[in-house]
Scaffold this motif. Sequence first.
Motif, PDB file in Angstrom:
ATOM      1  N   SER A   1       0.810  -1.218   0.000  1.00  0.00           N
ATOM      2  CA  SER A   1       0.000   0.000   0.000  1.00  0.00           C
ATOM      3  C   SER A   1       0.841   1.265   0.000  1.00  0.00           C
ATOM      4  O   SER A   1       0.294   2.367  -0.169  1.00  0.00           O
ATOM      5  N   SER A   2       2.136   1.132   0.175  1.00  0.00           N
ATOM      6  CA  SER A   2       3.011   2.304   0.259  1.00  0.00           C
ATOM      7  C   SER A   2       3.300   2.871  -1.129  1.00  0.00           C
ATOM      8  O   SER A   2       2.922   2.306  -2.159  1.00  0.00           O
ATOM      9  N   ARG A   3       3.999   3.976  -1.134  1.00  0.00           N
ATOM     10  CA  ARG A   3       4.384   4.593  -2.406  1.00  0.00           C
ATOM     11  C   ARG A   3       5.289   3.665  -3.203  1.00  0.00           C
ATOM     12  O   ARG A   3       5.162   3.560  -4.431  1.00  0.00           O
ATOM     13  N   THR A   4       6.190   2.980  -2.506  1.00  0.00           N
ATOM     14  CA  THR A   4       7.066   2.013  -3.186  1.00  0.00           C
ATOM     15  C   THR A   4       6.254   0.880  -3.787  1.00  0.00           C
ATOM     16  O   THR A   4       6.511   0.442  -4.920  1.00  0.00           O
TER      17      THR A   4
ATOM     18  N   ARG B   1       3.158   0.999  -4.789  1.00  0.00           N
ATOM     19  CA  ARG B   1       2.439   1.495  -5.965  1.00  0.00           C
ATOM     20  C   ARG B   1       3.388   1.646  -7.150  1.00  0.00           C
ATOM     21  O   ARG B   1       2.999   1.416  -8.300  1.00  0.00           O
ATOM     22  N   ALA B   2       4.616   2.034  -6.877  1.00  0.00           N
ATOM     23  CA  ALA B   2       5.596   2.144  -7.962  1.00  0.00           C
ATOM     24  C   ALA B   2       5.909   0.768  -8.558  1.00  0.00           C
ATOM     25  O   ALA B   2       6.064   0.618  -9.777  1.00  0.00           O
TER      26      ALA B   2
ATOM     27  N   SER C   1       7.375   3.369 -17.215  1.00  0.00           N
ATOM     28  CA  SER C   1       7.991   3.581 -15.906  1.00  0.00           C
ATOM     29  C   SER C   1       9.456   3.971 -16.044  1.00  0.00           C
ATOM     30  O   SER C   1       9.950   4.849 -15.321  1.00  0.00           O
TER      31      SER C   1
END
Length: 636
Positions: free
Chosen positions: A487-490, A492-493, A504
């Motif tokens: 769920s973190s930004r990482t 999602r990346a 990307s």
Amino acid sequence: MVDFNVTQVFLNFIALSSFYGLFAVGLALVFGVMKVVNFAHGELFMLGGYTVWLMLSGLLGLPPWAVFVAALIVGPILVGLAGALFEKTIFERTASDAFGGFIASLGLSYVLQALAAIVFGVVSKSLPVMIPGQLNVAGGILTYQRLAVIVCAVVMMACLWYFLNRTRGGRALRAASQNRQSALLQGINLKRVRLVTMIIGASMAGASGVLMASIINVGPYMGLEAIWKAFIVVIVGGLGSITGAIVAAMLFGFIDSFASVIGLGQYIVIIDTVIMLVVLAFFPRGLLGREAPLLEQAPVKLVEWKTAALPAGTLTGLTLVLLVAMVGFPFLVPPYYVGVGILFLVNVMLVTSYRTITRMGGWSFAHITMLAIGAYTFALLQTEFGLSFWVILPLSGLVAALVALLIAYPVMRTRQFYFFLSTFAAGEAIRQCFIQFKFPFGGIEGIPFLSPPEKLFGISFFDTRNYYLLVLLGTIVIVLLLYVINSSRTGRAIHAVAENENLSMAVGLNTWGLKTLAFCIGSFAAGIAGAFYAGYNGFVAPTDYTPQFMFKIIAAVIIGGNRTYWGPIVGLVALTVMEQLLRDTAQLIPLIWGTTIILTVLFMPRGLEGVIGQLLSHRPKSGLKNEQGAVNASRA
């Protein structure tokens, strides 16, 4: 001193190259035209082997060589017809979904294995030498049986070359392989082309099985070793390249014959895998290959449902009820089911961590190997160094993550099917290390006499209920950790890389680093699960970490669905219930699982999570809508 005979190396090289080439070319042809990596190709090889055995049993009055000649005609025909049946019932229905076709072929392979085990038994059949006698050539020995393999393989590949290059049908196959749209505009019937391709590929696999039946034992699982070798060949040669498959077959034919002559035959799996990884480090698509189609599920036409979100209080209440039920479970059931609960929790860690890897766009077949690495780390550190369980537990995860990092450079440079097949080969090579090296891994017997954790605050974990609660706590921690990361930004990346890796890279994301991070995080969790697994079993052995175990994890993710976090767990619940209901008829379990995977791909592409989501949704809007289009519209 090794007795080295150059002539024998050459003769073995010709024989092995002929078999590898005949078997792998059929696989490469099917991928080149149909864009499907047929995992069941090994089982078609197995059907060819059983054809010889059945004909020997039914034609007792004929000499073996006559039965062999008859089987060379009947076997490829029967297996080709089976391939046509599979094409019409399974692969044609997944023609627009490369991922779905591949997963369906994985399910089909286990269905055929299970059916063969039920009908013929699990014990391999030993066949007599069909063509007795041998030739002595300059100090080397070539049996007539191996000579038949060479001659038949050369003749069949010559016929295939003539068909592809000198006939109208062959040119249609080549056109469809190079550009489907252009072939369609030229009036080529793509359905007919796919059917012909599958018949040819299946027939070549069946012919390979007939040729090798008296050289290797015929059994339900004979195709597994053959498909491993075929994957190595087509990966190094390049998926879809017939020329590449032939070149790679010759390369590995020489390497394997040389290794056998100098006494390293038992290490062939390891040697070939290392060579494959080295080639992929410099040629991610193989020597002569093309880019694999994206491993994405095709757009699914379905009703657009508006999901009703549960109130926060209701969701919290349901979570607490589930937690209380899981804590109370070992005190309410017999000891047998407490053990089932422990294994279920270990598998929960596996399926949730496997979803973390699939979120980066790759389906690894080495996840069970990471479980094994964690288990062997636990065993070695406990038996050789006497370390505490509480020290070993995180180290097991770290060692698994380190191994994942070591193989990441070559495999993470690959994409899609290359990634799956290369991790399949790498995982099998690591398992072979556990088998072949008695020190320090104990060989095929493994490492026994392992103990659960020592007492903590007066709590003894020799009590199965206490050990269950410990594994439950570890599962909750692992699942929450993976959820936070996803769920973190990482996280999602990482998912963005899976959605479009080229885009990307264009916006500056380190795609290799993000994919490797997901691979290592998933492997870390699998290593932790391996430590819990070893502590419960009391021993580790390589026979516990087979492709069949990996199949269960993949089946859970496919049947449950991987679009949500809870989907794989729902799939695992379904498989566990099936397993317990069928525990008295264990041979039916892979048959039911494989059939369920095929039916899921064909009729329920979103898995059980899609069905549950619809049941919990508001009434549908009128009309049908393309799901992928809806996703794209929402993003816009």
